[in-house]
Design an enzyme around this catalytic site. Structure first.
Site, mmCIF file in Angstrom:
data_model
loop_
_atom_site.group_PDB
_atom_site.id
_atom_site.type_symbol
_atom_site.label_atom_id
_atom_site.label_comp_id
_atom_site.label_asym_id
_atom_site.label_seq_id
_atom_site.Cartn_x
_atom_site.Cartn_y
_atom_site.Cartn_z
ATOM 1 N N CYS A 247 48.950 43.643 45.116
ATOM 2 C CA CYS A 247 49.793 44.019 43.964
ATOM 3 C C CYS A 247 48.976 44.819 42.960
ATOM 4 O O CYS A 247 49.455 45.816 42.397
ATOM 5 C CB CYS A 247 50.327 42.786 43.238
ATOM 6 S SG CYS A 247 51.031 41.528 44.286
ATOM 7 N N GLU A 372 43.323 44.488 34.760
ATOM 8 C CA GLU A 372 43.493 44.861 36.167
ATOM 9 C C GLU A 372 42.222 45.486 36.741
ATOM 10 O O GLU A 372 42.235 46.521 37.379
ATOM 11 C CB GLU A 372 44.709 45.782 36.317
ATOM 12 C CG GLU A 372 45.934 45.059 35.775
ATOM 13 C CD GLU A 372 47.244 45.654 36.176
ATOM 14 O OE1 GLU A 372 47.297 46.276 37.251
ATOM 15 O OE2 GLU A 372 48.201 45.473 35.424
#
Length: 393
Positions: A247, A372
């Site tokens: 993801c 991230e």
């Protein structure tokens, strides 16, 4: 009061020749939305550290949630270059707005589509795609950021359900989300993904306050205190870190494009200001040091635009590696950070005011450069890819 949004997109190397008419139309549609619905309000929301809830429905209608998810599941069925252009335009408006879309599409809808059962896809994806529901993604923990394998959040099999305990931190969308995609360790120590819904007893989402960055984005924690999760809410097949990391690759791809949107906005603002601001009897754009800043900005933006386009093509061909996406994400953050800093200097004292977008972009990028995958971690991902040696351990 912010000035009227006069943004004009820089395209020094005629990249528009590389985009299809459909891709350019998609970009234009999102750009017009940002000019009409984001730019006039975003400064006020950022100053108040408030989340503009109305954008959830607006972005659902615009089609920016899960644009690469097939149409039959409520997505847009579009290519990755189109997705990148959407993220570029959203972040040109504000990183927090793009974060809302990135999380919804890449971190909530994508794992449900890629790892979920048919029942999970049909139940959740259309509502998430339309903006009826907002989602969030629970991986990072208070003590486990860059090392998610050390997570403590866990599930125990209780016969007819799983019991979920633990907490997650720095979760975009958390305070407003109806659905959370959560990663937890099972009793065998395997990392599993599951879908947690608001209203499940013991599940709370306290908001994170006091941020200097992403102030118009909702951030919170996910706290699980003996939450009963139905067995049909677990992802049936995926196990291990490859689930969440898959993801994150999609989300990092969107960030690579988004950060360049922020950089383009800073450049465009500085360029326009340099032509209008007069000092020593002439526009400051005529002075060498100002031209140096603008020349470096447009050079780096142009290089990043080419990098993003190429990685987009590779994504569409199914050839892009996570390491290539890492390079693009890290590069985009650095280009945006430098552009914001130089643009702020060019604007002088005006650069720190809310009349211009530059200082808001500068503060936002400080989060984007960390989330991230931090800047340093992405550097080491590239380093390991080219040397074969793992510097993480």
């Amino acid at each position: 009061m912010a000035l009227k949004d006069q943004f004009q997109s820089p395209d020094y190397y005629n990249l528009d020749d590389l985009f299809t008419d459909e891709q350019k139309l998609i970009r234009e549609t999102v750009r017009n939305y940002v000019k009409k619905d984001i730019s006039p309000i975003i400064e006020d929301y950022a100053q108040r550290a408030a989340f503009p809830e109305q954008i959830i429905k607006q972005m659902g209608e615009l089609g920016v949630f899960g644009p690469t998810i097939p149409v039959e599941y409520g997505g847009g069925g579009l290519d990755y270059v189109s997705y990148g252009l959407m993220m570029q335009e959203l972040e040109r408006g504000d990183s927090g707005v793009r974060s809302t879309a990135s999380v919804q599409g890449s971190l909530v809808m994508y794992p449900i589509y890629a790892y979920g059962s048919e029942e999970q896809k049909k139940k959740y994806l259309p509502k998430l795609g339309s903006g009826e529901w907002l989602g969030c993604f629970g991986l990072t923990e208070p003590d486990h950021g860059s090392n998610p394998a050390g997570m403590l959040t866990n599930i125990k099999d209780k016969g007819d359900h799983y019991e979920l305990n633990g907490s997650k931190m720095w979760i975009s969308n958390a305070p407003y989300a109806q659905v959370a995609v959560v990663w937890a360790k099972d009793e065998a120590g395997d990392i599993r993904g599951l879908i947690v819904e608001r209203g499940m007893e013991g599940f709370t989402t306290p908001a994170t306050h006091g941020k200097w960055s992403l102030r118009a984005s909702a951030t919170g924690e996910l706290v699980f205190d003996r939450v009963k999760v139905p067995k049909e809410n677990i992802f049936p097949t995926v196990k291990g870190l490859k689930g969440p990391l898959g993801c994150l690759t999609k989300a990092r791809y969107g960030i690579a494009w988004g950060t360049i949107g922020a950089a383009m906005d800073c450049y465009d603002t500085a360029l326009r200001y340099s032509k209008e601001r007069v000092q020593f009897d002439r526009p400051i754009g005529g002075f060498q040091l100002q031209q140096k800043k603008l020349a470096e900005m447009i050079t780096e933006i142009t290089k990043a635009q080419l990098l993003n386009w190429r990685v987009g093509v590779l994504m569409d061909q199914g050839k892009a590696t996570p390491q290539q996406v890492s390079m693009a994400k890290r590069n985009g953050c650095e280009v945006a950070q430098n552009a914001a800093r130089d643009a702020r200097q060019m604007l002088g004292g005006m650069g720190i005011t809310g009349e211009y977008s530059v200082m808001r972009h500068m503060m936002n990028i400080e989060s984007v450069i960390t989330y991230e995958g931090t800047h340093d971690v992405h550097l080491l991902i590239t380093g390991m890819d080219v040397t074969g040696f793992n510097a993480f351990k």
